[in-house]
Design a protein around this motif. Structure first.
Motif, PDB file in Angstrom:
ATOM      1  N   THR A 293      -1.590  -8.209  54.218  1.00  0.00           N
ATOM      2  CA  THR A 293      -1.083  -9.575  54.389  1.00  0.00           C
ATOM      3  C   THR A 293      -0.724  -9.847  55.846  1.00  0.00           C
ATOM      4  N   VAL A 294      -0.096  -8.881  56.508  1.00  0.00           N
ATOM      5  CA  VAL A 294       0.261  -9.029  57.921  1.00  0.00           C
ATOM      6  C   VAL A 294      -0.993  -9.205  58.766  1.00  0.00           C
TER       7      VAL A 294
ATOM      8  N   ILE B 194      -0.551 -15.052  70.843  1.00  0.00           N
ATOM      9  CA  ILE B 194      -0.217 -15.368  69.446  1.00  0.00           C
ATOM     10  C   ILE B 194      -0.119 -14.084  68.617  1.00  0.00           C
ATOM     11  N   ALA B 195      -1.116 -13.190  68.793  1.00  0.00           N
ATOM     12  CA  ALA B 195      -1.123 -11.941  68.024  1.00  0.00           C
ATOM     13  C   ALA B 195       0.099 -11.094  68.357  1.00  0.00           C
ATOM     14  N   SER B 196       0.420 -10.982  69.637  1.00  0.00           N
ATOM     15  CA  SER B 196       1.585 -10.189  70.061  1.00  0.00           C
ATOM     16  C   SER B 196       2.880 -10.783  69.527  1.00  0.00           C
ATOM     17  N   SER B 197       2.988 -12.105  69.577  1.00  0.00           N
ATOM     18  CA  SER B 197       4.199 -12.772  69.081  1.00  0.00           C
ATOM     19  C   SER B 197       4.384 -12.531  67.585  1.00  0.00           C
ATOM     20  N   LEU B 198       3.299 -12.635  66.842  1.00  0.00           N
ATOM     21  CA  LEU B 198       3.384 -12.401  65.397  1.00  0.00           C
ATOM     22  C   LEU B 198       3.765 -10.960  65.093  1.00  0.00           C
ATOM     23  N   LEU B 199       3.191 -10.012  65.855  1.00  0.00           N
ATOM     24  CA  LEU B 199       3.542  -8.605  65.652  1.00  0.00           C
ATOM     25  C   LEU B 199       5.025  -8.365  65.919  1.00  0.00           C
ATOM     26  N   LEU B 200       5.531  -8.969  66.991  1.00  0.00           N
ATOM     27  CA  LEU B 200       6.962  -8.808  67.303  1.00  0.00           C
ATOM     28  C   LEU B 200       7.841  -9.428  66.210  1.00  0.00           C
ATOM     29  N   ILE B 201       7.430 -10.581  65.693  1.00  0.00           N
ATOM     30  CA  ILE B 201       8.198 -11.217  64.615  1.00  0.00           C
ATOM     31  C   ILE B 201       8.207 -10.334  63.361  1.00  0.00           C
TER      32      ILE B 201
ATOM     33  N   LYS C 194       7.741  -7.100  63.214  1.00  0.00           N
ATOM     34  CA  LYS C 194       8.554  -5.918  63.497  1.00  0.00           C
ATOM     35  C   LYS C 194      10.038  -6.243  63.381  1.00  0.00           C
ATOM     36  N   TYR C 195      10.434  -7.401  63.925  1.00  0.00           N
ATOM     37  CA  TYR C 195      11.838  -7.801  63.882  1.00  0.00           C
ATOM     38  C   TYR C 195      12.311  -7.981  62.438  1.00  0.00           C
ATOM     39  N   LYS C 196      11.436  -8.526  61.580  1.00  0.00           N
ATOM     40  CA  LYS C 196      11.806  -8.731  60.183  1.00  0.00           C
ATOM     41  C   LYS C 196      11.553  -7.483  59.327  1.00  0.00           C
ATOM     42  N   LYS C 197      11.100  -6.390  59.980  1.00  0.00           N
ATOM     43  CA  LYS C 197      10.862  -5.093  59.311  1.00  0.00           C
ATOM     44  C   LYS C 197       9.799  -5.232  58.205  1.00  0.00           C
ATOM     45  N   TRP C 198       8.798  -6.042  58.456  1.00  0.00           N
ATOM     46  CA  TRP C 198       7.675  -6.119  57.552  1.00  0.00           C
ATOM     47  C   TRP C 198       6.605  -5.096  57.917  1.00  0.00           C
ATOM     48  N   LEU C 199       6.778  -4.453  59.047  1.00  0.00           N
ATOM     49  CA  LEU C 199       5.841  -3.419  59.471  1.00  0.00           C
ATOM     50  C   LEU C 199       6.620  -2.117  59.735  1.00  0.00           C
TER      51      LEU C 199
END
Length: 323
Positions: free
Chosen positions: A267-268, A309-316, A318-323
């Motif tokens: 999904t990510v 965009i890709a980097s921002s989504l990855l950071l988001i 990570k911050y929400k601990k979805w990864l």
């Protein structure tokens, strides 16, 4: 096959055939054990009726499968058991039906197959002493031996269950799951059998008749012993069944958790590539009037925007601990 053991008034056993039945009837003394297996049912019925057995009890004894039961008659007890067959060494077991007509001075056993419990007592040195106490005592001793075989089988399964539990925690796989599901099915069958058997001997504890009183000094300890054995078997089989069920549920939970983790990652990835695919699709269209079409360095600006965009989504994520 018909075999007979006759214990005379002096306590000396003699083994033979139907001639011992006639001798016992004529003498009116001693103790008789008649064991029937594989006889013609019509002849068997006639023989049992000559002992005064009820025709419905005889029909129950001759059925291939019948739930364990207890009936009390004026001069004998009718106990229907289900024991392990001769080949049973594990939870992949088979059963044999054992019918016992037990009176004060006689015991008649009728079985649907080879019974290790009966054969063990038939050749045991202590058999004359037990038979000399009466047919009911001999029947209770046979029931106790049948329970002991079940107990050995269950206790022998405990290490296997522990290995499966450890294996599912360390290296869960479908093969262990199939084994566990099979064991759980057999434990359910055992639990059903023990429920019937415990009920039989619980009912026997309530009997208070001239022929047999469970509270009498003569029978009380033996009745309590055999009842407690089957009650323990019921408790053990229920406990193992519940443990196997918990392991199955645990395996399913682990599998579901792993599937959820995989779906979260997919999904990510999908969420990251959707805006990138959108931008690639928009700027992949070939129209002459697109303002950015002839922009110098537009290609690199678009790639940079997509990377941001890709980097921002990855950071988001990570911050929400979805990864």
């Amino acid at each position: 096959m018909m075999r007979v053991t006759l214990l005379d008034s002096s306590g000396q056993p003699t083994q033979g055939g139907s001639e011992l039945i006639d001798e016992w009837r004529q003498s009116g003394a001693g103790y008789l054990w008649l064991d029937l297996y594989g006889e013609d049912e019509a002849k068997e019925s006639a023989l049992l009726e000559s002992f005064g057995m009820h025709h419905l009890a005889i029909q129950d004894a001759q059925r291939k499968r019948h739930p364990p039961k207890l009936e009390v008659f004026d001069d004998h007890l009718f106990i229907l058991l289900r024991g392990l067959d001769a080949e049973s060494q594990s939870l992949d077991f088979g059963t044999v039906q054992i019918a016992m007509f037990a009176g004060k001075n006689f015991l008649i056993t009728r079985r649907g197959g080879v019974s290790v419990s009966i054969n063990e007592w038939w050749s045991k040195a202590a058999m004359p002493q037990m038979l000399g106490r009466g047919g009911i005592h001999m029947a209770l001793a046979l029931a106790t031996t049948a329970a002991r075989r079940y107990l050995d089988l269950l206790l022998g399964f405990e290490p296997t269950l522990s290995e499966l539990e450890d294996g599912l925690q360390e290296h869960p796989d479908d093969q262990k799951m199939r084994e566990l599901t099979g064991y759980r099915t057999r434990l359910r069958k055992l639990r059903r059998i023990f429920s019937y058997l415990a009920g039989v001997f619980e009912a026997l504890r309530e009997v208070d008749e001239p022929l047999f009183s469970a509270e009498s000094e003569e029978y009380r300890h033996q009745v309590i012993d055999v009842y407690e054995k089957y009650e323990r078997l019921l408790s053990l089989s229920s406990m193992y069944y519940e443990v196997a069920g918990d392991l199955v549920d645990g395996y399913i939970s682990l599998t579901s958790h792993e599937l959820n983790s995989t779906m979260r990652i997919l999904t990510v990835l999908t969420a990251i590539f959707v805006p990138l695919g959108f931008l690639a699709g928009v700027y992949g269209m070939n129209f002459d009037n697109m303002p950015e079409l002839h922009t110098e360095g537009g290609y690199f600006v678009l790639l940079g925007t997509m990377a941001a965009i890709a980097s921002s989504l990855l950071l988001i994520f990570k911050y929400k601990k979805w990864l």
